[in-house]
Scaffold this active site. Structure first.
Site, PDB file in Angstrom:
ATOM      1  N   GLN A  25       0.853  -1.186   0.000  1.00 14.55           N
ATOM      2  CA  GLN A  25       0.000   0.000   0.000  1.00 14.55           C
ATOM      3  C   GLN A  25       0.896   1.246   0.000  1.00 14.55           C
ATOM      4  O   GLN A  25       1.735   1.403   0.886  1.00 14.55           O
ATOM      5  CB  GLN A  25      -0.915   0.029   1.231  1.00 14.55           C
ATOM      6  CG  GLN A  25      -1.918   1.185   1.153  1.00 14.55           C
ATOM      7  CD  GLN A  25      -2.759   1.332   2.410  1.00 14.55           C
ATOM      8  OE1 GLN A  25      -2.223   1.559   3.488  1.00 14.55           O
ATOM      9  NE2 GLN A  25      -4.066   1.230   2.281  1.00 14.55           N
ATOM     10  N   TYR A  64      -5.861  10.651   4.447  1.00 13.95           N
ATOM     11  CA  TYR A  64      -4.508  10.903   3.949  1.00 13.95           C
ATOM     12  C   TYR A  64      -4.593  11.688   2.626  1.00 13.95           C
ATOM     13  O   TYR A  64      -5.687  12.036   2.170  1.00 13.95           O
ATOM     14  CB  TYR A  64      -3.735   9.585   3.823  1.00 13.95           C
ATOM     15  CG  TYR A  64      -3.474   8.946   5.169  1.00 13.95           C
ATOM     16  CD1 TYR A  64      -2.684   9.600   6.123  1.00 13.95           C
ATOM     17  CD2 TYR A  64      -4.031   7.716   5.524  1.00 13.95           C
ATOM     18  CE1 TYR A  64      -2.450   9.039   7.377  1.00 13.95           C
ATOM     19  CE2 TYR A  64      -3.803   7.147   6.773  1.00 13.95           C
ATOM     20  CZ  TYR A  64      -3.016   7.805   7.701  1.00 13.95           C
ATOM     21  OH  TYR A  64      -2.784   7.255   8.935  1.00 13.95           O
ATOM     22  N   ARG A  94      -7.349  -6.312  12.355  1.00 13.43           N
ATOM     23  CA  ARG A  94      -7.080  -6.682  13.755  1.00 13.43           C
ATOM     24  C   ARG A  94      -7.138  -8.192  14.010  1.00 13.43           C
ATOM     25  O   ARG A  94      -6.322  -8.700  14.794  1.00 13.43           O
ATOM     26  CB  ARG A  94      -8.024  -5.891  14.683  1.00 13.43           C
ATOM     27  CG  ARG A  94      -7.644  -4.419  14.767  1.00 13.43           C
ATOM     28  CD  ARG A  94      -8.739  -3.582  15.392  1.00 13.43           C
ATOM     29  NE  ARG A  94      -9.882  -3.450  14.493  1.00 13.43           N
ATOM     30  CZ  ARG A  94     -11.052  -2.911  14.830  1.00 13.43           C
ATOM     31  NH1 ARG A  94     -11.246  -2.461  16.058  1.00 13.43           N
ATOM     32  NH2 ARG A  94     -12.039  -2.823  13.939  1.00 13.43           N
ATOM     33  N   CYS A 106     -10.276 -11.789  18.277  1.00  8.55           N
ATOM     34  CA  CYS A 106     -10.081 -10.331  18.426  1.00  8.55           C
ATOM     35  C   CYS A 106     -11.303  -9.711  19.089  1.00  8.55           C
ATOM     36  O   CYS A 106     -12.418  -9.871  18.590  1.00  8.55           O
ATOM     37  CB  CYS A 106      -9.858  -9.715  17.050  1.00  8.55           C
ATOM     38  SG  CYS A 106      -9.842  -7.920  17.028  1.00  8.55           S
TER      39      CYS A 106
END
Ligand SMILES: Cc1cc2nc3c(=O)[nH]c(=O)nc-3n(C[C@H](O)[C@H](O)[C@H](O)COP(=O)(O)O)c2cc1C
Length: 362
Positions: free
Chosen positions: A101, A170, A316, A338
């Site tokens: 990424q 971003y 996660r 999780c």
């Protein structure tokens, strides 16, 4: 045979099952130059051995001005290629596939990682650590090229594909959002203007890696704040993506859309971006990746069989248990351990991300 464990493609990339590791900043690179530490290679190998069909690395910075936080991995210089290649080889030897990424943090860079932040427009907002300076057109063009060069390095290092980060507030997201892009030149204004940076970045990436190489995007479809990108406008952007030359998309939320939600402890809380993914499905035939609170095999299979998405991405759950895909495949575990309290990050340099939540009580 569970649909989860059938192969599918993103562009020319054949993925052996439908389980992707969603990009996860590992905090396992040198803080000096962004080179991967041994720890990062080991984590990626563990994910490959654990049965993840495609690992998407944590975001890597395409230019030093876009380093989001300490210990972020870099892809801004050719000098980084040999060490990254070592990691890719290890993942391939373990039978895995891995894409990078690429990202620039813009206004959201941590003051510890950059000397001042830049953004489409000057921004001073409560959620920022510091005010951001408006970018010049020269800077914009320089960064369009930086994304392309970063993608070239991804390919040269032997990775299997590249994902453009266009979510989570971003830089690409900042250009698309009317909340953060107030420019009146060709890089702002209506949706055509605000998507110009995204379209130029994609063109630059494509130009560097060629028509055959897998290029996909993680897209923040709505910003979740007043005056930000709406799901309807996000859907319009999605309808442009096939023509832009993208091979697939992962749907997430933008600036304040709370993309990492807590407390996903029963199936009704899972798949929290499903309404956005369903809207996206109406707009494109490209492969769709659903991320956000996917925890149980039953929900994952139901999402795939409904046709809403083609892939499931986990973040996660794979920090909690890198072997989770294999455990599901073997019928040994139906639900992630999780508990989604998001205690994955660390402030301690050198430690890297890890699961620090108590185990799930069943
Ligand atoms: C520790 C941590 C690091 C993350 N790093 C990134 C990242 O580098 N790029 C990105 O697009 N999303 C990142 N995310 C968001 C995840 O990819 C994912 O979209 C989100 O956590 C929801 O998925 P989950 O419910 O499976 O965790 C991160 C999340 C966590 C918890």
């Amino acid at each position: 045979m569970s649909l989860l464990f059938t192969p599918a493609k993103i562009g020319n990339l054949e993925i052996p099952n439908r389980i992707l590791r969603s990009a996860t900043a590992e905090l396992m690179a040198s803080n000096l130059d962004g080179k991967p530490r041994e720890q990062l290679k080991s984590l990626w190998v563990a994910l490959a051995k654990g049965g993840t069909g495609l690992i998407i690395t944590g975001h890597m910075y395409v230019h030093p001005s876009g380093k989001c936080h300490p210990e972020m991995a870099g892809i801004y210089s050719d000098e980084l290629i040999p060490s990254l290649k070592g990691c890719v080889d290890a993942v391939h030897e373990a039978g895995g596939k891995i894409a990078v990424q690429i990202n620039h943090g813009g206004m959201q860079c941590d003051p510890r990682a950059v000397n001042g932040t830049i953004a489409p427009s000057a921004i001073e907002d409560d959620f920022l650590d510091q005010p951001a300076r408006e970018m010049s057109t020269d800077e914009i063009e320089m960064l369009v090229d930086a994304y392309g060069q970063a993608a070239r390095r991804v390919k040269e290092a032997g990775f299997d594909g590249v994902q453009i980060h266009a979510a989570h507030g971003y830089l690409v997201n900042q250009f698309i959002s009317p909340y953060t892009n107030k420019r009146t030149d060709k890089w702002g204004g209506d949706l055509q203007g605000r998507t110009r940076f995204f379209r130029e970045v994609t063109r630059s990436v494509r130009e560097q890696v060629g028509a055959e190489y897998p290029v996909f995007v993680k897209f923040g479809m709505e910003d979740g704040l007043e005056g930000g990108l709406t799901a309807e406008e996000g859907a319009e952007v999605i309808s442009m993506m096939a023509e832009m030359g993208l091979d697939g998309l992962e749907i997430s939320g933008g600036i304040e859309a709370n993309n990492v939600r807590k407390g996903i402890r029963n199936p009704s809380r899972e798949a929290y971006f499903r309404p956005l993914v369903q809207l996206a499905r109406e707009k494109t035939d490209l492969p769709l990746i659903m991320v956000g609170g996917m925890r149980s095999k039953g929900v994952m299979e139901e999402v795939l069989s409904s046709g809403d998405a083609d892939f499931i991405a986990l973040c996660r759950p794979l920090i909690n248990e890198p072997n989770f895909p294999n455990l599901m495949k073997a019928g040994e575990q139906e639900t992630s351990g999780c508990i989604s309290s998001s205690n994955c990050w660390t402030e301690v340099m050198g430690e890297g991300i890890s699961c620090k939540c108590p185990p799930l009580k069943v």
